[in-house]
Scaffold this motif. Structure first.
Motif, mmCIF file in Angstrom:
data_model
loop_
_atom_site.group_PDB
_atom_site.id
_atom_site.type_symbol
_atom_site.label_atom_id
_atom_site.label_comp_id
_atom_site.label_asym_id
_atom_site.label_seq_id
_atom_site.Cartn_x
_atom_site.Cartn_y
_atom_site.Cartn_z
ATOM 1 N N LYS A 90 -29.932 -11.096 -2.876
ATOM 2 C CA LYS A 90 -29.098 -11.676 -3.923
ATOM 3 C C LYS A 90 -29.891 -11.907 -5.206
ATOM 4 O O LYS A 90 -29.323 -11.940 -6.301
ATOM 5 N N ASN A 91 -31.197 -12.066 -5.069
ATOM 6 C CA ASN A 91 -32.051 -12.309 -6.226
ATOM 7 C C ASN A 91 -32.779 -11.048 -6.690
ATOM 8 O O ASN A 91 -33.573 -11.095 -7.627
ATOM 9 N N MET A 92 -32.506 -9.926 -6.020
ATOM 10 C CA MET A 92 -33.186 -8.684 -6.374
ATOM 11 C C MET A 92 -32.777 -8.213 -7.766
ATOM 12 O O MET A 92 -31.601 -8.140 -8.096
ATOM 13 N N THR A 93 -33.764 -7.892 -8.594
ATOM 14 C CA THR A 93 -33.483 -7.379 -9.936
ATOM 15 C C THR A 93 -33.317 -5.862 -9.894
ATOM 16 O O THR A 93 -33.678 -5.204 -8.904
ATOM 17 N N VAL A 94 -32.795 -5.308 -10.959
ATOM 18 C CA VAL A 94 -32.627 -3.853 -11.053
ATOM 19 C C VAL A 94 -33.976 -3.157 -10.955
ATOM 20 O O VAL A 94 -34.099 -2.117 -10.306
ATOM 21 N N LYS A 95 -35.007 -3.736 -11.578
ATOM 22 C CA LYS A 95 -36.354 -3.140 -11.504
ATOM 23 C C LYS A 95 -36.871 -3.138 -10.075
ATOM 24 O O LYS A 95 -37.460 -2.144 -9.603
ATOM 25 N N GLU A 96 -36.646 -4.209 -9.332
ATOM 26 C CA GLU A 96 -37.082 -4.274 -7.935
ATOM 27 C C GLU A 96 -36.326 -3.266 -7.083
ATOM 28 O O GLU A 96 -36.900 -2.639 -6.186
ATOM 29 N N LEU A 97 -35.048 -3.101 -7.370
ATOM 30 C CA LEU A 97 -34.267 -2.098 -6.649
ATOM 31 C C LEU A 97 -34.792 -0.697 -6.942
ATOM 32 O O LEU A 97 -34.917 0.136 -6.038
ATOM 33 N N TYR A 98 -35.106 -0.436 -8.192
ATOM 34 C CA TYR A 98 -35.652 0.878 -8.588
ATOM 35 C C TYR A 98 -36.935 1.175 -7.821
ATOM 36 O O TYR A 98 -37.137 2.303 -7.336
ATOM 37 N N ASP A 99 -37.804 0.171 -7.696
ATOM 38 C CA ASP A 99 -39.074 0.360 -6.992
ATOM 39 C C ASP A 99 -38.871 0.711 -5.524
ATOM 40 O O ASP A 99 -39.712 1.387 -4.917
ATOM 41 N N VAL A 100 -37.762 0.259 -4.946
ATOM 42 C CA VAL A 100 -37.449 0.581 -3.546
ATOM 43 C C VAL A 100 -36.741 1.932 -3.453
ATOM 44 O O VAL A 100 -37.060 2.765 -2.606
ATOM 45 N N TRP A 101 -35.793 2.144 -4.356
ATOM 46 C CA TRP A 101 -34.924 3.324 -4.284
ATOM 47 C C TRP A 101 -35.610 4.617 -4.683
ATOM 48 O O TRP A 101 -35.472 5.629 -3.990
#
Length: 375
Positions: A62-73
């Motif tokens: 719920k607190n994941m930022t778009v940048k953090e998602l990008y780093d995973v994706w």
């Protein structure tokens, strides 16, 4: 799933637990499993801990930022992609997409916010629509992995108003008469330049395909050239590297070459001592070399103004257009399937959509038919 009883390889009773942890990039369910517990009580305690782990992960999501998602994706998405594609998509995100969205929480992305963002990107640059497509891929990944309860992109439409200010002019190709004058100019220049522009104009090859050619790819007896590789560019990490790859869209093919073009190549081969047609510092000639040749041509005051809009891709375009033009002049139907195969297009629609611009000569033919009237 509550603890279940089973027997291990020794026939001893044991307990097993498993819990649902979302979906992977392909939409496949992710189940975490634990086993080997001797008592049901141990399994129940472990199951509670596993559910707590899942809940903590959900809270973290719920607190994941778009940048953090990008780093995973992105490491997952980029597996198997060509280095040139990875370079391009990396540039889209780092220079455009993330600069506007990196601090936003993924869970707080809404359709109105995304629609406004995509509309702004489309107005900012022609490639802004493409940025939106890649952003959607990433958010869809988050949805498939249960990082968000729904996909906000399901209620977002592709922008209809886009920035065309940097769009290429239509007249980047030449008709038959213009092509004759263009090649006449290069006929009096260095043989490597004349051979390059003659071959690209009379084969319709992509820039990366022609640069990757080796002399073994040309059969002078059978009058053919085999296109089985291409040069790509990897410009990650602040450097630009060439690499050999498969032709675009698996479009390897063998093309017939006309006698004049083969004669020019034979003459050029006499002074080329390398295995490749266009040698460079790193074996293959750099992409920028033909661009510089063409720019010098455009700056020549002796060159006719109507030739100065042509581009290297425009010469590929020219090849297909001249085929259509000559077919019309000679009263024949354009061989669409043959042209598609020759150009290496994945679909016939690409041949129709991109290479059926009407030249002035074809317009004149239509004008004459109308003037004479229909019988």
């Amino acid at each position: 799933m509550k603890p279940t009883k089973y027997k291990n390889s020794k026939g001893e009773p044991r307990w097993m637990i498993q819990a649902y942890f979302g979906r992977d990039i392909h939409g496949k369910r992710i189940m975490k499993k634990r086993k080997g517990y001797k008592t049901q009580r141990e399994a129940i305690i472990a199951y509670a801990q596993l559910l707590e782990e899942r809940d903590n992960q959900s809270l973290s999501n719920k607190n994941m930022t778009v940048k953090e998602l990008y780093d995973v994706w992105f490491p997952i998405y980029s597996k198997g992609l060509e280095p040139s594609t990875i370079s391009k998509v990396t540039s889209y995100f780092k220079n455009h997409i993330l600069s506007d969205t990196k601090r936003l929480k993924v869970s707080e992305l809404t359709p109105p916010l995304l629609q406004t963002t995509l509309n702004n990107w489309a107005l900012e640059a022609k490639s802004g629509v493409v940025w939106g497509r890649y952003f959607k891929k990433m958010i869809t990944y988050a949805f498939f992995n249960d990082l968000i309860p729904s996909n906000p992109f399901d209620k977002v439409t592709t922008p209809k108003v886009i920035n065309n200010s940097r769009e290429r002019k239509i007249d980047v190709f030449l008709n038959s008469e213009q092509l004759h004058r263009f090649l006449k100019y290069w006929e009096n220049k260095r043989i490597i330049q004349y051979a390059y522009f003659r071959l690209i104009s009379y084969s319709g090859m992509r820039r990366g395909e022609i640069l990757a050619l080796e002399w073994s790819d040309i059969d002078f007896d059978k009058k053919t050239v085999s296109i089985n590789k291409a040069i790509g560019l990897d410009y990650r990490n602040g450097t630009t590297k060439q690499y050999v790859k498969e032709p675009k869209a698996n479009s390897g093919r063998k093309l017939h070459l006309d006698s004049t073009t083969l004669g020019v190549l034979k003459k050029y081969k006499q002074e080329c001592e390398e295995d490749v047609l266009w040698p460079g510092i790193h074996k293959y000639m750099d992409f920028n070399v033909p661009e510089r040749w063409l720019q010098k041509f455009k700056n020549d005051p002796e060159v006719d103004d109507d030739l100065k809009n042509v581009t290297l891709h425009g010469l590929r375009h020219t090849h297909a257009t001249v085929i259509f033009e000559q077919a019309a002049i000679n009263g024949k139907a354009a061989p669409l399937k043959a042209v598609q195969k020759r150009m290496g297009h994945a679909t016939i629609e690409m041949t129709l959509n991109i290479y059926t611009h009407v030249t002035d000569n074809e317009n004149n033919l239509v004008d004459e038919l109308i003037e004479k009237g229909f019988s």
